[in-house]
Design a protein around this motif. Sequence first.
Motif, short mmCIF file in Angstrom:
data_model
loop_
_atom_site.label_atom_id
_atom_site.label_comp_id
_atom_site.label_asym_id
_atom_site.label_seq_id
_atom_site.Cartn_x
_atom_site.Cartn_y
_atom_site.Cartn_z
N LEU A 1 0.83 -1.21 0.00
CA LEU A 1 0.00 0.00 0.00
C LEU A 1 0.86 1.25 0.00
CD1 LEU A 1 -2.69 1.54 0.39
CD2 LEU A 1 -2.43 1.14 2.86
N SER A 2 1.90 1.26 0.82
CA SER A 2 2.76 2.44 0.93
C SER A 2 3.48 2.75 -0.37
CB SER A 2 3.78 2.24 2.04
OG SER A 2 4.54 1.08 1.82
N ILE A 3 3.89 1.70 -1.08
CA ILE A 3 4.56 1.91 -2.37
C ILE A 3 3.57 2.47 -3.38
CG2 ILE A 3 5.78 0.77 -4.27
CD1 ILE A 3 7.33 1.01 -1.62
N ALA A 4 2.35 1.94 -3.37
CA ALA A 4 1.31 2.44 -4.27
C ALA A 4 1.02 3.91 -3.99
CB ALA A 4 0.04 1.61 -4.10
N GLN A 5 0.91 4.26 -2.70
CA GLN A 5 0.62 5.64 -2.33
C GLN A 5 1.76 6.57 -2.74
OE1 GLN A 5 -0.09 4.90 1.87
NE2 GLN A 5 -2.31 5.08 1.60
N TYR A 6 2.98 6.08 -2.61
CA TYR A 6 4.14 6.89 -3.02
C TYR A 6 4.12 7.15 -4.52
CZ TYR A 6 8.91 7.87 -4.52
OH TYR A 6 9.99 8.41 -5.13
N GLN A 7 3.93 6.11 -5.30
CA GLN A 7 3.95 6.26 -6.76
C GLN A 7 2.79 7.13 -7.24
OE1 GLN A 7 6.29 5.30 -8.79
NE2 GLN A 7 7.50 3.92 -7.49
N MET A 8 1.62 6.97 -6.61
CA MET A 8 0.46 7.76 -7.02
C MET A 8 0.60 9.23 -6.61
SD MET A 8 -2.86 5.26 -6.61
CE MET A 8 -2.65 5.06 -4.85
N SER A 9 1.28 9.48 -5.49
CA SER A 9 1.50 10.87 -5.07
C SER A 9 2.46 11.57 -6.01
CB SER A 9 2.03 10.90 -3.63
OG SER A 9 3.34 10.34 -3.55
N ALA A 10 3.41 10.81 -6.56
CA ALA A 10 4.37 11.40 -7.50
C ALA A 10 3.73 11.68 -8.85
CB ALA A 10 5.57 10.46 -7.68
N LYS A 11 2.79 10.80 -9.27
CA LYS A 11 2.12 10.96 -10.57
C LYS A 11 0.63 10.66 -10.39
CE LYS A 11 6.14 9.93 -13.43
NZ LYS A 11 6.69 9.13 -14.56
N PRO A 12 -0.11 11.61 -9.80
CA PRO A 12 -1.52 11.37 -9.46
C PRO A 12 -2.42 11.10 -10.65
CG PRO A 12 -0.94 13.69 -9.17
CD PRO A 12 0.34 12.96 -9.39
N ASP A 13 -2.03 11.54 -11.83
CA ASP A 13 -2.86 11.34 -13.01
C ASP A 13 -2.50 10.07 -13.78
OD1 ASP A 13 -4.19 13.75 -12.52
OD2 ASP A 13 -2.66 14.90 -13.61
N ALA A 14 -1.45 9.39 -13.34
CA ALA A 14 -0.96 8.24 -14.11
C ALA A 14 -1.54 6.91 -13.62
CB ALA A 14 0.56 8.18 -14.05
N TYR A 15 -1.76 6.77 -12.31
CA TYR A 15 -2.13 5.48 -11.75
C TYR A 15 -3.37 5.56 -10.86
CZ TYR A 15 2.93 5.15 -12.61
OH TYR A 15 4.19 5.24 -13.16
N VAL A 16 -4.04 4.41 -10.71
CA VAL A 16 -5.11 4.27 -9.72
C VAL A 16 -4.93 2.93 -9.02
CG1 VAL A 16 -6.79 5.71 -10.93
CG2 VAL A 16 -6.69 3.26 -11.41
N MET A 17 -5.44 2.84 -7.81
CA MET A 17 -5.34 1.61 -7.03
C MET A 17 -6.73 0.98 -6.94
SD MET A 17 -3.79 1.26 -3.18
CE MET A 17 -5.02 2.36 -2.47
#
Length: 277
Positions: A204-220
Amino acid sequence: MKKKLTLVLGCAFALCLGAFALAGCSSSSSDQAESTDQLAVEEGMDFIVGFDQDYPPYGFVGDDGEYTGFDLDLAKEVCERNGWNYVAQPINWDAKDGELNGGAITCIWNGFTREGREDQYTFSNDYMRNAQVIVVKADSDIKSLEDLAGKSVVTQVDSAALEVLEGDQAELAATFGSLEEQSEYNTVFMQLESGAIDAVACDLSIAQYQMSAKPDAYVMLDETLSEEHYAVGFKQGNTDLADAVNATLAEMKEDGTIEKLCEKYAEYGISFENVVL
């Protein structure tokens, strides 16, 4: 004849006594060897933190070229309060057990999931809630775990996500088009963004990190693969050291230090709400 028989029986009895004595010595030596596995906890000791330097926000190389991360900051503060010599030691994640058992590192402190590993390490108390999740591209047609059928999914080598997909979620993984392992998540997420793969299984923490860096690129995905917790892993038997770390972490939560560190790394997806100390 009687003398010979008496002599033979005497020798046999002596041999038996010798065997028992040797067995006793062997047992004693073994017990002594086991007792030395307990690492002496003392001021000025080296506290060598084994971590994956490509695992932000818990351990990574900062813009200044120095090792940084939420877990490393926790470990550094614990060392300062105990008078220990803090050493950040990047390791190959595949070789972490050999590094720990061989004494090259004191602990594994790097977003390290406890569940499923209880018999392999002596753990600290849990300090952070975690989960194993699936991340996809923002415009992906994958909306649920069921939609992963026939898709390409990638996770990190020897990760908690891999353990879950090979264990409790093995039936789900069997529906994937492929399940691959790679050495670090930064490259994996670049592949996801480019469309080379369909999904990433990660913490979860890795997902949150990656999504915070590129909020428009990924969804969980809303559905999780598992719920779990992070803890510090020590070599089996090092309970005194684990207890010392536990006491210091509890103190750091009480005086607000951990909350401040969460605020420091909030932009990376770290939240004090997930702290479970």
